[in-house]
Scaffold this motif. Structure first.
Motif, PDB file in Angstrom:
ATOM      1  N   LEU A 173       0.835  -1.199   0.000  1.00  0.00           N
ATOM      2  CA  LEU A 173       0.000   0.000   0.000  1.00  0.00           C
ATOM      3  C   LEU A 173       0.875   1.256   0.000  1.00  0.00           C
ATOM      4  O   LEU A 173       2.053   1.196   0.348  1.00  0.00           O
ATOM      5  N   THR A 174       0.290   2.360  -0.371  1.00  0.00           N
ATOM      6  CA  THR A 174       1.050   3.613  -0.385  1.00  0.00           C
ATOM      7  C   THR A 174       1.297   4.152   1.008  1.00  0.00           C
ATOM      8  O   THR A 174       2.208   4.958   1.213  1.00  0.00           O
ATOM      9  N   ARG A 175       0.489   3.734   1.943  1.00  0.00           N
ATOM     10  CA  ARG A 175       0.613   4.150   3.345  1.00  0.00           C
ATOM     11  C   ARG A 175       0.208   2.977   4.231  1.00  0.00           C
ATOM     12  O   ARG A 175      -0.503   2.083   3.777  1.00  0.00           O
ATOM     13  N   PRO A 176       0.593   3.014   5.493  1.00  0.00           N
ATOM     14  CA  PRO A 176       0.214   1.904   6.391  1.00  0.00           C
ATOM     15  C   PRO A 176      -1.227   2.041   6.883  1.00  0.00           C
ATOM     16  O   PRO A 176      -1.496   2.320   8.049  1.00  0.00           O
ATOM     17  N   TYR A 177      -2.159   1.844   5.948  1.00  0.00           N
ATOM     18  CA  TYR A 177      -3.579   1.943   6.287  1.00  0.00           C
ATOM     19  C   TYR A 177      -3.943   0.901   7.336  1.00  0.00           C
ATOM     20  O   TYR A 177      -3.314  -0.152   7.431  1.00  0.00           O
ATOM     21  N   PRO A 178      -4.992   1.164   8.120  1.00  0.00           N
ATOM     22  CA  PRO A 178      -5.385   0.185   9.139  1.00  0.00           C
ATOM     23  C   PRO A 178      -5.984  -1.059   8.500  1.00  0.00           C
ATOM     24  O   PRO A 178      -6.611  -0.997   7.445  1.00  0.00           O
ATOM     25  N   PHE A 179      -5.757  -2.171   9.138  1.00  0.00           N
ATOM     26  CA  PHE A 179      -6.385  -3.425   8.731  1.00  0.00           C
ATOM     27  C   PHE A 179      -7.649  -3.569   9.564  1.00  0.00           C
ATOM     28  O   PHE A 179      -7.570  -3.718  10.779  1.00  0.00           O
ATOM     29  N   HIS A 180      -8.794  -3.484   8.903  1.00  0.00           N
ATOM     30  CA  HIS A 180     -10.062  -3.563   9.629  1.00  0.00           C
ATOM     31  C   HIS A 180     -10.619  -4.976   9.578  1.00  0.00           C
ATOM     32  O   HIS A 180     -10.619  -5.623   8.539  1.00  0.00           O
ATOM     33  N   TRP A 181     -11.096  -5.423  10.712  1.00  0.00           N
ATOM     34  CA  TRP A 181     -11.799  -6.684  10.841  1.00  0.00           C
ATOM     35  C   TRP A 181     -13.116  -6.370  11.538  1.00  0.00           C
ATOM     36  O   TRP A 181     -13.125  -5.795  12.622  1.00  0.00           O
ATOM     37  N   GLN A 182     -14.208  -6.689  10.887  1.00  0.00           N
ATOM     38  CA  GLN A 182     -15.551  -6.379  11.376  1.00  0.00           C
ATOM     39  C   GLN A 182     -15.674  -4.894  11.730  1.00  0.00           C
ATOM     40  O   GLN A 182     -16.246  -4.521  12.758  1.00  0.00           O
ATOM     41  N   GLY A 183     -15.091  -4.054  10.869  1.00  0.00           N
ATOM     42  CA  GLY A 183     -15.211  -2.611  11.021  1.00  0.00           C
ATOM     43  C   GLY A 183     -14.318  -1.985  12.080  1.00  0.00           C
ATOM     44  O   GLY A 183     -14.448  -0.797  12.376  1.00  0.00           O
ATOM     45  N   VAL A 184     -13.397  -2.754  12.643  1.00  0.00           N
ATOM     46  CA  VAL A 184     -12.529  -2.249  13.712  1.00  0.00           C
ATOM     47  C   VAL A 184     -11.069  -2.481  13.326  1.00  0.00           C
ATOM     48  O   VAL A 184     -10.727  -3.536  12.788  1.00  0.00           O
ATOM     49  N   LEU A 186      -5.200  -4.659  21.515  1.00  0.00           N
ATOM     50  CA  LEU A 186      -4.864  -3.955  22.754  1.00  0.00           C
ATOM     51  C   LEU A 186      -6.092  -3.731  23.627  1.00  0.00           C
ATOM     52  O   LEU A 186      -6.035  -3.930  24.846  1.00  0.00           O
ATOM     53  N   SER A 187      -7.209  -3.368  23.029  1.00  0.00           N
ATOM     54  CA  SER A 187      -8.413  -3.149  23.843  1.00  0.00           C
ATOM     55  C   SER A 187      -8.896  -4.459  24.474  1.00  0.00           C
ATOM     56  O   SER A 187      -9.362  -4.472  25.616  1.00  0.00           O
ATOM     57  N   ASP A 188      -8.763  -5.576  23.754  1.00  0.00           N
ATOM     58  CA  ASP A 188      -9.121  -6.878  24.333  1.00  0.00           C
ATOM     59  C   ASP A 188      -8.202  -7.221  25.505  1.00  0.00           C
ATOM     60  O   ASP A 188      -8.658  -7.737  26.530  1.00  0.00           O
ATOM     61  N   CYS A 189      -6.929  -6.928  25.361  1.00  0.00           N
ATOM     62  CA  CYS A 189      -5.972  -7.196  26.441  1.00  0.00           C
ATOM     63  C   CYS A 189      -6.284  -6.337  27.662  1.00  0.00           C
ATOM     64  O   CYS A 189      -6.206  -6.815  28.803  1.00  0.00           O
ATOM     65  N   GLU A 190      -6.660  -5.098  27.431  1.00  0.00           N
ATOM     66  CA  GLU A 190      -7.031  -4.219  28.547  1.00  0.00           C
ATOM     67  C   GLU A 190      -8.284  -4.747  29.248  1.00  0.00           C
ATOM     68  O   GLU A 190      -8.374  -4.700  30.485  1.00  0.00           O
TER      69      GLU A 190
END
Length: 158
Positions: free
Chosen positions: A29-40, A47-51
């Motif tokens: 990709l041209t930039r490090p876009y986020p990898f979304h899974w189920q819109g997240v 990290l949020s699951d670990c928290e």
């Protein structure tokens, strides 16, 4: 207890490989876009699951500190609990009276490489929010200047 450690090892290995796969996917990709899974954003979700795990009642029985070590890099002997391994074999664990402890022996090159990969994956998880903020600032600036932002990195075509 052994089963929990086996599951933690599996979590460590699978999550490390997923982080590496996302980084590999981003290389096209041209930039490090986020990898979304189920819109997240998947890396933020880790990290949020670990928290959430750290905040639940499980923490009183198993104080993992996953919000600080999402891939359990603080548990250096976790590889002893690889799936299919019934747990640490007493014959594999040196006794202090017979030989040096595992923590005192030198890590093999493969162990050092794995440890570095785990730490790198944890670093990527922690840096994701900052990275995505930078991507958004860059995209906003490019858009404000009236330019189009391609998604794929295709230097041989452009």
């Amino acid at each position: 207890q052994t089963r929990v450690l086996q599951l933690l090892h599996a979590h460590q290995e699978v999550t490390m490989r997923l982080v590496e796969a996302i980084q590999s996917w981003r290389s096209g990709l041209t930039r490090p876009y986020p990898f979304h899974w189920q819109g997240v954003n998947y890396l933020r979700k880790v990290l949020s699951d670990c928290e959430a795990i750290d905040a639940c009642d499980l923490r009183t029985v198993l104080p993992l500190r996953l919000s600080l070590y999402p891939l359990c890099s603080n548990i250096t002997s976790l590889a002893l609990f690889a799936e299919g391994d019934p747990g640490p074999n007493p014959a594999k664990i040196p006794h202090s009276s017979q030989s040096r402890s595992k923590s005192n022996r030198s890590a093999t090159p493969a162990e050092k490489e794995l440890r570095a990969r785990i730490v790198d994956a944890e670093k990527a998880i922690f840096e994701e929010t900052t990275l995505q903020a930078k991507v958004m600032r860059d995209l906003d600036a490019i858009s404000a200047a009236g330019y189009f932002v391609p998604l794929l990195n295709l230097p041989t075509i452009i």
